[in-house]
Design an enzyme around this catalytic site. Sequence first.
Site, PDB file in Angstrom:
ATOM      1  N   VAL A   1       0.824  -1.210   0.000  1.00  0.00           N
ATOM      2  CA  VAL A   1       0.000   0.000   0.000  1.00  0.00           C
ATOM      3  C   VAL A   1       0.852   1.252   0.000  1.00  0.00           C
ATOM      4  CG1 VAL A   1      -1.698   1.326   1.321  1.00  0.00           C
ATOM      5  CG2 VAL A   1      -1.941  -1.155   1.111  1.00  0.00           C
TER       6      VAL A   1
ATOM      7  N   ASP B   1      10.918   3.799   5.745  1.00  0.00           N
ATOM      8  CA  ASP B   1      10.786   2.435   6.225  1.00  0.00           C
ATOM      9  C   ASP B   1      12.021   2.093   7.056  1.00  0.00           C
ATOM     10  OD1 ASP B   1      10.685  -0.603   6.234  1.00  0.00           O
ATOM     11  OD2 ASP B   1       8.927  -0.185   4.991  1.00  0.00           O
TER      12      ASP B   1
ATOM     13  N   THR C   1      -5.222  -0.679   7.152  1.00  0.00           N
ATOM     14  CA  THR C   1      -6.528  -1.214   7.531  1.00  0.00           C
ATOM     15  C   THR C   1      -6.531  -1.446   9.035  1.00  0.00           C
ATOM     16  OG1 THR C   1      -6.807  -2.264   5.376  1.00  0.00           O
ATOM     17  CG2 THR C   1      -8.163  -3.095   7.182  1.00  0.00           C
TER      18      THR C   1
ATOM     19  N   LEU D   1     -17.938 -13.377  -8.756  1.00  0.00           N
ATOM     20  CA  LEU D   1     -18.805 -14.546  -8.877  1.00  0.00           C
ATOM     21  C   LEU D   1     -18.106 -15.649  -9.668  1.00  0.00           C
ATOM     22  CD1 LEU D   1     -22.400 -13.120  -9.505  1.00  0.00           C
ATOM     23  CD2 LEU D   1     -21.497 -14.179  -7.419  1.00  0.00           C
TER      24      LEU D   1
ATOM     25  N   CYS E   1      -5.812  -9.417   2.175  1.00  0.00           N
ATOM     26  CA  CYS E   1      -6.950  -8.617   2.645  1.00  0.00           C
ATOM     27  C   CYS E   1      -8.145  -9.451   3.102  1.00  0.00           C
ATOM     28  CB  CYS E   1      -7.393  -7.648   1.553  1.00  0.00           C
ATOM     29  SG  CYS E   1      -6.186  -6.341   1.212  1.00  0.00           S
TER      30      CYS E   1
ATOM     31  N   LYS F   1      -3.480 -15.020  -6.748  1.00  0.00           N
ATOM     32  CA  LYS F   1      -4.134 -14.567  -7.972  1.00  0.00           C
ATOM     33  C   LYS F   1      -3.042 -14.241  -8.978  1.00  0.00           C
ATOM     34  CE  LYS F   1      -5.577 -10.259  -8.191  1.00  0.00           C
ATOM     35  NZ  LYS F   1      -6.256  -8.973  -7.954  1.00  0.00           N
TER      36      LYS F   1
END
Length: 435
Positions: free
Chosen positions: A11, A30, A120, A247, A257, A317
Site C-alpha cells: 500500500v 521504512d 486497515t 462470482l 486482505c 491470484k
Amino acid sequence: MEIAVIGTGYVGLVTGVCFALLGHRIICIDRDVDKIDELAAGRITIYEPGLEEELQRQQEERRLFFTTSMTAVSCADIVILAVGTPQKADGESDLTDLEAAVRSMAIYLSGHTYIMTKSTVPVGTNEQIEKWIKATTNEAFDVVSVPEFMREGSALSDTLKPERVIIGARNAHASEAIAALHRPLTEQVVETDYRTAEMIKYASNAFLATKISFINEMANICDKVGADVVTVAQGMGMDRRIGSSFLEAGIGYGGSCFPKDTHALLQIAGDVDYDFKLLKAVIEVNKDQRRHIRKVLLQELESLSGKFIAVWGASFKPNTDDVRHSPVLDIVRHLLKEGASVRMSDPAAELNFRRSLDHPLISWHTDPLEAAQGADAVCLLTDWPQFLSIDLHKLKAVMTTPILFDGRNAIKQEQLVDTGIRYVGIGRPGMRGIK
C-alpha cells in the site's frame, strides 16, 4: 505538497508512487534498510505490473525519495500511515508496529500536519492514533482515515482511477483538505466520521468474500444437480442488483486482505457481543473449498501416495507474487500429507512460496509443460495467462495420466476438443470427462 509515507509495503509504495505522479514531493520511510536501499536504486521489492517503471520515472523527475530516517516527517504537510496490521492468532489486528510508527513519527511533527491513515485498522483506531500523537507532541495535527481499496495486479490503475474515496475525519476542515487532495482522481468522495470510514473498509471486503463463498457453494450444488456454475454466475451477474464481479467459482479467496479482514470483522463483532453467523459461514466455506481438490483427486486417482501432481500457480491470484493466505499453500500441504510429489510452476511467486513452504518432495520448473512431464494430474490453481494459452494436445502428450483439474474454471470447452484430456472443473459437470 510535501508528503511523507510511512511504510513501503504494498500500500505504501503504490500510494507514494501515485502521489508523486500527481506532482507532489514524496518521501517514503521504512525501517528496513535493505528494502530502502533497493527502492532507492530503482528496484521494487514486490511484483506489480508497471510499478517499477513508474517508480524510476518519478525518481528521475526528483519527486520520489526513500529513507530510513523519521526526521523526514518534519517537512511534511501530510503524513500517510501505511504500516502493516497483521492478524493475530485470535483474528484481531496487531497494531504494535502501527503504534510504534505513530509515536516515533509524532516526535518530528512541525507545524500543522494532516495524518492520513491508509492502514486497515479496527473501528476506533484513528481515535487511538490521536491519543498516541497527543501523548508525544503539542504540535497541531488532524487525523484522517482514508482506507485503501487497491487490488494487487491492478494497483496503479485502482489508485489513479478509484471508484470512490472514503474520508473519515473529526472536522470539516480536515475532511475537505484531504478531499481536495483526491479530487484530481475522482469526484466520488464520501466524507464521514472515523468509525464509519473504518467500517466501510471491513464491510466491503467481507461482502466480496461473501460473494465468493456463495458462488463456491452454488458450484458444489451444480456438480450434484448437473448445472453449469459458469453460466449460472453469468445469468446472476446480468442483474444489476447483483453484478458479475467476484462470482467466479474456484478454490476460494486468499491474499493479504480478505482472510485478514473477515477475521478482524468477526473479532470486532465479538468484542461487542454480536454473533456474526453469516461471516462465520463465509470463512468456513472458504476453508472447505480448499479441501475440495483433495476429494476430486482421490476420486480420479484412488490414492495420491507416490503420485506426481503438477501444480500450476502459487500466488493467490495472477499478476502478483503474493502468496499470503494463498489457497495453493493449503492444497500443496494436503497433497504432501497424502504422499504425493509436487511439481510446481509460477511466473513470479516461487521465492515467496518457498519462504512459506519448502519440502524435498516439491520441485520447481520455469516451463509449465516441464512441470507436467510424467504427471498423474495437473492442477491449474492460479489463472496466469501463461497457463491458459498452453496447447492442451502438448500437455496430454507429456502426462502419464491426462487429468486436468481446473481450480479456476479458466479453461474453455473448445480448448479441450479432441485432446484426450479428462477435465474436472468446479461446478461444471457437463465438461467432466470431455475427450
